[in-house]
Design an enzyme around this catalytic site. Structure first.
Site, mmCIF file in Angstrom:
data_model
loop_
_atom_site.group_PDB
_atom_site.id
_atom_site.type_symbol
_atom_site.label_atom_id
_atom_site.label_comp_id
_atom_site.label_asym_id
_atom_site.label_seq_id
_atom_site.Cartn_x
_atom_site.Cartn_y
_atom_site.Cartn_z
ATOM 1 N N LYS A 1 -31.573 25.714 21.974
ATOM 2 C CA LYS A 1 -30.776 26.159 20.825
ATOM 3 C C LYS A 1 -29.588 26.962 21.350
ATOM 4 O O LYS A 1 -29.753 28.069 21.849
ATOM 5 C CB LYS A 1 -31.621 27.012 19.888
ATOM 6 N N CYS B 1 -12.160 66.259 28.375
ATOM 7 C CA CYS B 1 -11.956 65.091 29.229
ATOM 8 C C CYS B 1 -12.575 65.340 30.600
ATOM 9 O O CYS B 1 -12.308 66.368 31.223
ATOM 10 C CB CYS B 1 -10.462 64.792 29.370
ATOM 11 N N LYS C 1 -37.368 30.866 17.951
ATOM 12 C CA LYS C 1 -36.417 31.867 18.441
ATOM 13 C C LYS C 1 -37.042 32.697 19.567
ATOM 14 O O LYS C 1 -38.129 33.250 19.417
ATOM 15 C CB LYS C 1 -35.975 32.800 17.302
ATOM 16 N N ASP D 1 -26.295 29.216 21.443
ATOM 17 C CA ASP D 1 -25.897 30.376 20.648
ATOM 18 C C ASP D 1 -24.379 30.397 20.512
ATOM 19 O O ASP D 1 -23.665 31.060 21.256
ATOM 20 C CB ASP D 1 -26.388 31.655 21.331
ATOM 21 N N SER E 1 -29.041 24.624 7.622
ATOM 22 C CA SER E 1 -29.485 25.517 8.689
ATOM 23 C C SER E 1 -30.956 25.197 8.964
ATOM 24 O O SER E 1 -31.533 24.305 8.335
ATOM 25 C CB SER E 1 -29.311 26.981 8.276
ATOM 26 N N LEU E 2 -31.577 25.924 9.898
ATOM 27 C CA LEU E 2 -32.960 25.630 10.275
ATOM 28 C C LEU E 2 -33.887 26.787 9.926
ATOM 29 O O LEU E 2 -33.490 27.957 10.014
ATOM 30 C CB LEU E 2 -33.055 25.367 11.782
ATOM 31 N N TYR F 1 -25.534 17.344 19.417
ATOM 32 C CA TYR F 1 -26.982 17.149 19.400
ATOM 33 C C TYR F 1 -27.516 16.382 18.196
ATOM 34 O O TYR F 1 -28.730 16.292 18.004
ATOM 35 C CB TYR F 1 -27.700 18.500 19.470
ATOM 36 N N GLU G 1 -34.691 40.503 12.236
ATOM 37 C CA GLU G 1 -34.716 41.427 11.098
ATOM 38 C C GLU G 1 -34.141 40.746 9.848
ATOM 39 O O GLU G 1 -34.676 40.898 8.741
ATOM 40 C CB GLU G 1 -33.911 42.685 11.435
ATOM 41 N N PHE G 2 -33.056 39.973 10.036
ATOM 42 C CA PHE G 2 -32.457 39.253 8.907
ATOM 43 C C PHE G 2 -33.450 38.261 8.312
ATOM 44 O O PHE G 2 -33.604 38.171 7.084
ATOM 45 C CB PHE G 2 -31.193 38.533 9.375
ATOM 46 N N LYS H 1 -37.535 18.850 16.705
ATOM 47 C CA LYS H 1 -37.231 17.875 15.654
ATOM 48 C C LYS H 1 -38.219 16.721 15.712
ATOM 49 O O LYS H 1 -38.590 16.269 16.801
ATOM 50 C CB LYS H 1 -35.811 17.305 15.832
ATOM 51 N N CYS I 1 -9.023 61.271 24.930
ATOM 52 C CA CYS I 1 -8.313 62.350 25.614
ATOM 53 C C CYS I 1 -6.848 62.235 25.207
ATOM 54 O O CYS I 1 -6.204 61.213 25.501
ATOM 55 C CB CYS I 1 -8.450 62.225 27.132
ATOM 56 N N CYS J 1 -9.404 65.507 33.238
ATOM 57 C CA CYS J 1 -8.328 66.507 33.215
ATOM 58 C C CYS J 1 -8.681 67.766 32.439
ATOM 59 O O CYS J 1 -7.895 68.724 32.412
ATOM 60 C CB CYS J 1 -7.043 65.900 32.659
ATOM 61 N N GLU K 1 -35.153 20.714 22.132
ATOM 62 C CA GLU K 1 -33.798 20.931 22.625
ATOM 63 C C GLU K 1 -33.526 22.425 22.726
ATOM 64 O O GLU K 1 -34.042 23.214 21.929
ATOM 65 C CB GLU K 1 -32.762 20.328 21.664
ATOM 66 N N CYS L 1 -3.146 62.787 32.236
ATOM 67 C CA CYS L 1 -4.517 62.466 32.648
ATOM 68 C C CYS L 1 -4.471 61.340 33.685
ATOM 69 O O CYS L 1 -4.009 60.234 33.376
ATOM 70 C CB CYS L 1 -5.331 62.046 31.427
#
Length: 679
Positions: free
Chosen positions: A114, A405, A311, A116, A79-80, A224, A32-33, A287, A423, A408, A112, A429
């Protein structure tokens, strides 16, 4: 209208960047980003009059914090660019071949995994570690050298002699799943919010102010890439082999590929095989292998043009929601857990999934009988991410969150600044009572190892205990007749409880369970206050002056001491002989280090540095900060500073490793096992 859209996207992406890099608490998926960033880039390309050097498209998300000194990278740390389909990957290889037709028949790529985690750059000069710097904004990052030195897989001195005089080695610091689960269990025990995934945990661990605490987290690092003006090889795949030869940990799964079909086969293989690994991976990095071609292709302002990240899509399956259970923790927090029709997900059978809290249930509109989508967050924690509305039964009714709860019956409460319901029946409890006593006896608290949660529950149900102080009035005859409990077991329990009276104040403070006061914070509070009585008398301002104590913890401490139940508990524990003041550690009768001046250096497998120093004093020795002519003993772990080692050898100081040190100070019944259980 276009200008407004661009400004809105920039603001939103900046917010997500801050949450991801600075807070380590992402609120949107990577996919999404990336879509938002691509939309902004397209609008800016079509409307160059709105160019802004500070736009998120012109920079790499920063993770700089005020707690570490800034340091510049010798080589830009990009970054990639991301791809999400085989078609996009094919477009990447077509572009490479179009720009470099001379490699069309023999184009080589390295595929390679990736990892996380969190990116790191390690600088080496003449084969010796100089510093470690986070990505930051790609030009300047945070110097986290002290913390990185605690990661044992990172060499401080390289092997061989064919490495460049100056080079930066790039890699990923990550937290293995086993360490991640252990860390989250510990955070839950200490009433802290667990990390959402291993990536956030790794990033958070690397930014801790205490290297000793970083060492305890169990971080790992895979390297890497190499950057240098004097590369000793012509290709990236050769460089990976060099890294391994020099002593770096590299991935055994990297593969040299000569066609898009080979790249696609590697990706398909690891889309499922990745679930057999002990750490999180979220894709494959491709790469160009040849360094000269890499240089010719160059980079954009944000990413190299010779590499791309494919990804993986988060594996998601649909299954039916059968029921929801509500559990009660020792702090009273209510946690809803979904019971599901068993389904295979990421190599395991999933029967339960997290629903977090009432807000999350309402946001997803989850209902009993729904077909729900389940994913594994960070490849570990199953969570419900959505509902198949087309499959919803016609008689479906919105789920009404419980108001009392489940244990109790007490009406639940919800604080404005917290997502969970609680609670408030803290002292009546059953799960809360059992949870607090179980925490009290745990390894990092009073360490009564002859007891466990099952036995605590048994004692509570039989009316023997209702709070931790009741443990100290238990009698052997009283418990020996219980089911699965004989004379020997009863004797071990009573002996373990007696031994816990020797546990120092800092661990007692952690054991009594003041909200938000974890193990490390308890040590600092105990050292600053000196005693429980002095702590109880401290003002909010005085508490906030203690290292790692902010307003939230200070208020919690004040609330704790304003409650009569807690005061009564402390009084009863005092009567039982539990330690509520810092004391000079009584020395062992066994004095193998009597009169010796001792220096320690490096990181250790079985001990923390503070623990070794305590042991040295307990056994008659004196700690020194650096090797000198009068130093008698040099205790070395891994990654010892070479200068210290050379000096110790030169002046003839006796040098022992961790194993030999343990042999020197071990002798049964001379050192309290409650203080040093590893012995």
């Amino acid at each position: 209208m276009t200008a407004e859209k661009i400004l809105k996207l920039r603001s939103l992406i900046d917010k997500y960047n801050y949450e991801y890099y600075t807070l380590n608490r992402p609120t949107v998926s990577d996919h999404e980003f990336d879509k938002l960033l691509a939309e902004l880039a397209a609008l800016e390309t079509e409307n160059p009059q709105f160019y802004d050097a500070n736009s998120p498209t012109q920079r790499i998300g920063a993770d700089l914090t005020s707690g570490f000194a800034p340091a510049k990278h010798h080589f830009a740390m990009y970054s990639l660019a991301n791809t999400y389909s085989e078609g996009e990957l094919r477009d990447f290889t077509v572009r490479i071949q179009k720009e470099h037709p001379e490699v069309e028949d023999g184009a080589e790529y390295v595929a390679e995994l990736k990892f996380d985690g969190t990116a790191i750059s390690l600088t080496y000069e003449r084969g010796r570690f100089v510093r470690a710097v986070t990505r930051g904004d790609g030009t300047t990052g945070d110097d986290v050298s002290a913390n990185v030195r605690t990661i044992r897989s990172i060499p401080m001195v390289l092997q061989g002699d064919d490495f460049p005089v100056l080079m930066e080695v790039r890699g990923e610091i990550y937290l293995p799943f086993d360490s991640f689960e252990k860390l989250n269990r510990q955070r839950v025990e200490e009433q802290e919010e667990p990390f959402a995934n291993a990536r956030n945990a790794a990033a958070g661990s690397l930014k801790l102010q205490s290297p000793a605490e970083v060492a305890a987290r169990g971080l790992e690092c895979i390297l890497y890439a190499v950057q240098s003006e004097q590369m000793p090889c012509a290709t990236h795949f050769e460089a990976l082999a060099k890294l391994g030869k020099w002593g770096f940990r590299t991935s055994e799964h990297s593969r040299l590929c000569k066609s898009i079909d080979q790249l696609a086969a590697f990706i398909r293989e690891w889309e499922t095989r990745r679930f057999t690994l002990g750490y999180a991976t979220d894709g494959v990095v491709i790469k160009v292998n040849d360094f000269r071609t890499q240089r010719d292709l160059g980079s954009t302002a944000k990413a190299p043009r010779w590499a791309v990240a494919y990804k993986f899509k988060a594996e998601s399956v649909a299954t039916r929601l059968l029921s929801i259970e509500f559990s009660v923790g020792r702090t009273g927090a209510i946690t809803p857990v979904a019971n599901l029709e068993p389904v295979q997900l990421a190599g395991t059978t999933v029967k339960r999934a997290s629903l977090h809290n009432a807000d999350q249930i309402a946001l997803l509109d989850v209902r009993l009988g729904d077909m729900v989508y389940v994913e594994k967050g960070g490849e570990i924690i199953p969570k419900i991410t959505g509902v198949d509305l087309l499959m919803r039964p016609s008689d479906s009714q919105p789920l009404i969150y419980i108001s009392e709860c489940p244990e109790c019956g007490t009406p639940l409460v919800k604080n404005e600044d917290e997502a969970k319901h609680y609670c408030p029946n803290f002292y009546g409890c059953p799960p809360q009572i059992i949870g607090r006593i179980t925490h009290f006896i745990s390894r990092k608290a009073m360490y009564i190892d002859s007891l466990g949660e099952e036995t605590v529950t048994q004692f509570y149900k039989n009316g023997f205990i209702n709070d931790p102080s009741d443990l100290y009035v238990l009698k052997k005859a009283q418990i020996a007749g219980l089911e699965r409990m004989g004379d020997k077991s009863a004797e071990n329990i009573i002996n373990g409880i007696d031994e816990s009276r020797k546990v120092p104040f800092s661990r007692v403070l952690f054991a009594i369970g003041i909200r938000y006061v974890g193990e490390t914070t308890a040590k600092k509070i105990a050292a600053a206050a000196g005693s429980i009585d002095a702590l109880a008398a401290m003002s909010r301002e005085q508490l906030c002056e203690i290292d790692e104590v902010g307003a939230k913890i200070a208020d919690s401490i004040i609330d704790f001491f304003s409650n009569e139940h807690n005061i009564t508990l402390i009084d009863k524990l005092k009567e039982a002989g539990v330690q509520f003041a810092e004391q000079e550690r009584a020395r062992s009768d066994f004095q193998p280090l009597a009169g010796l001046k001792v220096v320690i250096s490096g990181t250790f497998q079985n001990y923390g540095r503070d623990q070794i120093k305590e042991l040295i004093e307990l056994c008659g020795g004196t700690n020194q900060s650096s090797v000198a002519k009068n130093t008698d003993l040099f205790v070395v772990g891994s990654n010892v500073g070479p200068a210290k080692m050379e000096k110790a050898r030169k002046i003839g100081t006796r040098i022992v490793d961790e194993t030999k040190f343990s042999e020197m100070i071990k002798q049964k019944n001379t050192i309290p096992t409650s203080l040093f259980p590893e012995l």
